[in-house]
Scaffold this motif. Structure first.
Motif, PDB file in Angstrom:
ATOM      1  N   GLU A 111       0.830  -1.208   0.000  1.00  0.00           N
ATOM      2  CA  GLU A 111       0.000   0.000   0.000  1.00  0.00           C
ATOM      3  C   GLU A 111       0.862   1.254   0.000  1.00  0.00           C
ATOM      4  O   GLU A 111       0.635   2.194  -0.766  1.00  0.00           O
ATOM      5  N   LYS A 112       1.874   1.241   0.872  1.00  0.00           N
ATOM      6  CA  LYS A 112       2.762   2.406   0.963  1.00  0.00           C
ATOM      7  C   LYS A 112       3.500   2.616  -0.354  1.00  0.00           C
ATOM      8  O   LYS A 112       3.644   3.746  -0.820  1.00  0.00           O
ATOM      9  N   LEU A 114       2.567   1.732  -3.324  1.00  0.00           N
ATOM     10  CA  LEU A 114       1.662   2.251  -4.346  1.00  0.00           C
ATOM     11  C   LEU A 114       1.402   3.747  -4.152  1.00  0.00           C
ATOM     12  O   LEU A 114       1.338   4.506  -5.117  1.00  0.00           O
ATOM     13  N   SER A 115       1.280   4.167  -2.884  1.00  0.00           N
ATOM     14  CA  SER A 115       1.000   5.585  -2.672  1.00  0.00           C
ATOM     15  C   SER A 115       2.243   6.419  -3.009  1.00  0.00           C
ATOM     16  O   SER A 115       2.127   7.534  -3.525  1.00  0.00           O
ATOM     17  N   LEU A 116       3.433   5.867  -2.738  1.00  0.00           N
ATOM     18  CA  LEU A 116       4.663   6.571  -3.131  1.00  0.00           C
ATOM     19  C   LEU A 116       4.781   6.684  -4.645  1.00  0.00           C
ATOM     20  O   LEU A 116       5.136   7.734  -5.177  1.00  0.00           O
ATOM     21  N   LYS A 118       2.448   6.804  -6.707  1.00  0.00           N
ATOM     22  CA  LYS A 118       1.509   7.831  -7.134  1.00  0.00           C
ATOM     23  C   LYS A 118       2.097   9.222  -6.872  1.00  0.00           C
ATOM     24  O   LYS A 118       2.045  10.106  -7.721  1.00  0.00           O
ATOM     25  N   GLN A 119       2.706   9.364  -5.698  1.00  0.00           N
ATOM     26  CA  GLN A 119       3.281  10.650  -5.312  1.00  0.00           C
ATOM     27  C   GLN A 119       4.356  11.133  -6.277  1.00  0.00           C
ATOM     28  O   GLN A 119       4.476  12.323  -6.549  1.00  0.00           O
ATOM     29  N   SER A 123       2.243   6.483 -11.534  1.00  0.00           N
ATOM     30  CA  SER A 123       1.060   5.628 -11.621  1.00  0.00           C
ATOM     31  C   SER A 123       0.937   5.064 -13.021  1.00  0.00           C
ATOM     32  O   SER A 123       1.179   5.773 -13.994  1.00  0.00           O
ATOM     33  N   GLU A 126       3.556   0.635 -12.439  1.00  0.00           N
ATOM     34  CA  GLU A 126       3.861  -0.292 -11.340  1.00  0.00           C
ATOM     35  C   GLU A 126       4.438  -1.605 -11.844  1.00  0.00           C
ATOM     36  O   GLU A 126       5.328  -2.174 -11.231  1.00  0.00           O
ATOM     37  N   CYS A 144      11.704   6.007  -4.175  1.00  0.00           N
ATOM     38  CA  CYS A 144      10.565   5.349  -3.508  1.00  0.00           C
ATOM     39  C   CYS A 144      11.052   4.182  -2.655  1.00  0.00           C
ATOM     40  O   CYS A 144      10.596   3.978  -1.531  1.00  0.00           O
ATOM     41  N   GLU A 150       9.765   4.286   5.587  1.00  0.00           N
ATOM     42  CA  GLU A 150       9.701   5.527   6.361  1.00  0.00           C
ATOM     43  C   GLU A 150      10.887   5.714   7.288  1.00  0.00           C
ATOM     44  O   GLU A 150      10.742   5.783   8.510  1.00  0.00           O
TER      45      GLU A 150
END
Lengths: 255, 285
Positions: A111-112, A114-116, A118-119, A123, A126, A144, A150
């Motif tokens: 999940e993390k 994928l959000s990175l 996107k950031q 997108s 992947e 990423c 983190e």
């Protein structure tokens, strides 16, 4: 806080010992961006290796939150000059390797990741392989990967060095934007004066080999640092000052 | 909508097949040409069948002697399978040890090279003395011939690793096993596959040679017997079978390679090569 206290580094080579770094002291405060600026071959990269415990310095000491670093510590993300993506893994899988190595919850890591993705504007990529991406995109993926767990600290070894000027500028802007949200500590090695000033809270200027601290310059410019900042008098001042330092060291000269 | 994508896919497939055919045409023509010339010369010059049988006679012989060929083929396949299996099971771990330890490298390498320098065909009779006529000497011979190429390539693969990848792994986890399994071994796979391909060809040679020197079944044994009977037709039939077998092995390896390392440079298709826009796609940003 990461402190370098009288750090020195000697290499053993065929012709005896080479001094790479000498007597270096400065500190990196939490949540601060420090750029290390120096000519090629002054041991800048060695710095990051010493700072993460991947290499031991031959004299002096490195303290992380007051404790000496004796082995590679893990609360760090490392971005290398060459993106070091694994060519048998897709973009997502390349980022996921961080989670796999650290035995993190893979669903959460995914999940993390994928959000990175996107950031950083990847997108739709992947499931592409690294060789299907441009240089800038590859380096984004590698950033990423360095962020997905983190970490408190991000070590970047000339991450934009292989990119063209336009991509470079955009990457810098994106990195700053991300940092403004997360406020992690970043140590960023570069040989680009403008990049060093625009990213940094503090620029550490190194001399040619053996690398020594020429000067530590605090940069007081408003963030985010956009085009207007680049044309401001203060920025020009910093640039002039650093250029003069390099001229002084004989790295830059007019004729 | 779905219909059009289906049609599109079929069109692409046909296009690719046409491309493949065009690409292989020179090879097909040259092989067919040699066969035709061979066939014609045998007929025109009326060459005796026991000296040189025609291609058609050789192929016919495969059908005539199929029962004998089949049972002996199975024996040979069995020997190759076991011998090659042993090769894979032993050379990859040894390559791993060599890649990790200088001492292993220094002690094992000279030994391996020495073994490689022994003319294996020359010591094959010794195996008959030691192990008799059973399957054991054959497996040993297959192993001896196929071991070295795989080992060399596997070592080269395991050693050709960007040292920075090791540093990267260290910032994540100290586990050597994870590093080996997730980075070092996959990185070596292209080399390992090229070794496997050389190795499987050598395995076939090994089995046939071992059967020459003492066996009561197997294609090598049958070949020798056909030779003794001056049954040249059967001899050629066996040669054809051996060639086909080698080709099939090679194709199987190629197929597995394609499935396991589709990401490698050698496996990537690009725009110019297969005439479609599908695979090579390089984005800009």
């Amino acid at each position: 806080m990461l402190e370098f206290i009288n750090v020195g580094m000697n290499y053993k080579t065929l012709s005896g010992y080479t001094e790479a770094l000498k007597d270096i002291s400065f500190c990196v405060q939490d949540g601060e961006i420090v750029t290390i600026l120096g000519p090629s071959g002054c041991g800048k990269s060695t710095f990051l290796f010493i700072g993460t415990g991947l290499t031991q310095c031959t004299s002096g000491e490195v303290l992380l939150n007051g404790e000496a670093i004796i082995e590679p510590y893990k609360e760090v993300g490392f971005v290398f000059q060459d993106h070091l993506l694994l060519e048998w893994r897709t973009v997502l899988e390349n980022i996921m390797i961080q989670g796999e190595f650290r035995n993190m919850d893979l669903e959460l890591t995914r999940e993390k990741a994928l959000s990175l993705i996107k950031q950083v504007g990847l997108s739709g990529f992947e499931n592409k392989y690294p060789w299907e991406l441009s240089g800038g995109m590859q380096q984004r993926v590698s950033i990423c990967r360095a962020l997905v767990h983190e970490p408190d600290m991000l070590m970047m070894d000339e991450p934009f060095g292989a990119l063209d000027a336009l991509t470079r500028e955009q990457m810098r802007v994106d990195l700053e934007k991300m940092w403004i949200q997360k406020r992690n500590t970043i140590v960023f090695v570069t040989h680009d004066i403008v990049e060093a000033i625009l990213l940094a809270d503090k620029v550490v200027v190194l001399t040619p080999r053996p690398g020594r601290v020429k000067e530590v310059i605090n940069i007081d410019l408003p963030r985010p640092r956009n085009m207007t900042v680049k044309e401001s008098k203060e920025f020009m001042g910093y640039r002039k000052h650093i250029t003069e330092l390099f001229m002084d060291m004989g790295i830059l000269h007019d004729e | 909508m779905q219909n059009t994508t289906y049609k599109e896919a079929r069109r692409l497939r046909i296009k690719r097949m046409v491309f493949w055919f065009k690409n292989s045409l020179p090879g097909i023509i040259s092989v067919l040409g040699v066969i035709v010339i061979w066939e014609l010369s045998v007929r025109i010059f009326d060459i005796k069948e026991y000296i040189l049988p025609s291609p058609s006679a050789s192929v016919m012989a495969i059908i005539t002697y199929w029962n004998a060929i089949r049972s002996n083929l199975l024996t040979t396949l069995y020997e190759i399978g076991l011998g090659f299996g042993v090769t894979v099971l032993i050379s990859i771990p040894i390559a791993t040890m060599i890649s990790y330890s200088k001492i292993f490298q220094k002690t094992l390498y000279p030994f391996m090279v020495f073994v490689q320098l022994i003319p294996k065909v020359a010591i094959a009779p010794l195996f008959v003395i030691w192990f008799g006529f059973g399957v054991m000497p054959k497996i040993l011979m297959v192993f001896l011939l196929s071991f070295f190429p795989l080992l060399m390539d596997a070592v080269a693969g395991l050693q050709s690793l960007n040292p920075r990848l090791y540093s990267m792994a260290r910032t994540m986890n100290d586990s050597e096993w994870k590093f080996y399994w997730k980075i070092k071994l996959p990185n070596a796979l292209p080399h390992i596959f090229s070794g496997l391909k050389t190795s499987i060809s050598m395995a076939t040679v090994g089995a046939v040679v071992a059967e020459f020197l003492g066996a009561d079944s197997g294609l090598g044994y049958l070949l020798l017997r056909a030779n003794g009977d001056i049954n040249t037709k059967l001899l050629f039939a066996i040669l054809v079978v051996l060639c086909l077998m080698g080709m099939v092995f090679f194709m199987i390896m190629g197929f597995i390679e394609k499935k396991v390392i589709p990401w490698h440079v050698s496996q990537r298709k690009n725009l110019k090569d297969d005439g479609t826009k599908k695979s090579d796609f390089r984005a800009t940003a």
